[in-house]
Design an enzyme around this catalytic site. Sequence first.
Site, PDB file in Angstrom:
ATOM      1  CG  ASP A  97      -0.280   0.030   2.534  1.00 50.12           C
ATOM      2  OD1 ASP A  97       0.737  -0.672   2.698  1.00 50.12           O
ATOM      3  OD2 ASP A  97      -0.756   0.759   3.427  1.00 50.12           O
ATOM      4  CD  GLU A 135       4.245   0.987   6.950  1.00 53.24           C
ATOM      5  OE1 GLU A 135       5.028   1.323   7.842  1.00 53.24           O
ATOM      6  OE2 GLU A 135       3.929   1.764   6.013  1.00 53.24           O
TER       7      GLU A 135
END
Length: 381
Positions: free
Chosen positions: A72, A136
Amino acid sequence: MPPIDPVQLTADLIRCPSVTPAEGGALILLEKILSQAGFECTRVDRGGISNLFARWGEKGDEKTFGFNGHTDVVPIGDEAAWSHGPFSATVVDGIMYGRGATDMKSGVAAYVAAAIDFVQTTPPKGALILTITGDEEADALDGTTALLDYMDREDEQMSVCLVGEPTCPNEMGEMMKIGRRGSMTAWFEVTGKQGHSAYPHRAKNPLPAMARLMDRLASRELDQGSDHFDASTLAVVTIDTGNPATNVIPASCRATVNTRFNDLHTGESLTDWMQEELDAVSAAFDMPISMKVKVSGESFLTPPGALSDLVAKSVEAETGRKPELSTTGGTSDARFVKNHCPVVEFGLVGKTMHQVDENVPVEQIDQLKNIYTRILTDYFA
């Protein structure tokens, strides 16, 4: 299976628009490549977040090398400000541009390429585990924590783990992370009584109380650092009443502080200290003050030893630089992994991460793959 080109894989991952929490096709791509290489892959999705667990070798092998990373990325910001499309992976003069180029699709690509080539050319006596999350950059509630919960349920165990976050400030190979500071945020609200500013005796002004509390918190020297950590810090990041009027004493005032703390403190000990300061100010001004605390991660340290020596030796062999063992910077998912096994971090130069025109020199991606390959080779030797 032919060798994996980490530069091409980085480009393919950048072209997946995986702005957190969107999966964007990045984990689907990695699962396909790893499965073709003989890795057993399992999607560990939770709370709308996509995660991937992959293992080569037998479950329960005594020697299991782990890797943790994320696909991500943060939002792109103003797309018009980018010199090249943020998901184009355009290469100009040996530089690849795109969101996630450094943080950290290149790191994931370099390790995946190294791991696949390693198990195919020199199958080790042991196992490799990869934990790749799509959570994250956001709240990190259902990312690496979900993968670790899955591993606990399935009796999966990493002996050691490498996190591929960018760790080098300016030059490739100059720094690795053996720990991280803790991080916590506290929100305060002082409740007073609204009134006319010409008649302050008829009101209870919450601003002086909040100013006193913020001063007491910000003026305190928390410590002077420890053996492996810089001094802890507390920053007042906002004080707000939402009051546009100049002749009204507001009814309440809110403030937020963010603390980055070393191994001399815990989230609990700092919360207790802030509560003591709050109580003192509340009593002095005769006003209720509330506090809400979120501890994003506790301080941790992997003491210098076999794991850090292994990584440092490999980095120096490929770059000519002996990396500094550091605990600086923000938080990473290593704060979760440290509860499972010893963990260190090493990755690329992070100067452009989260910026417009985030980029990475393509030669550094190849160099990082070589470092990761050397780490695996020496670990299983």
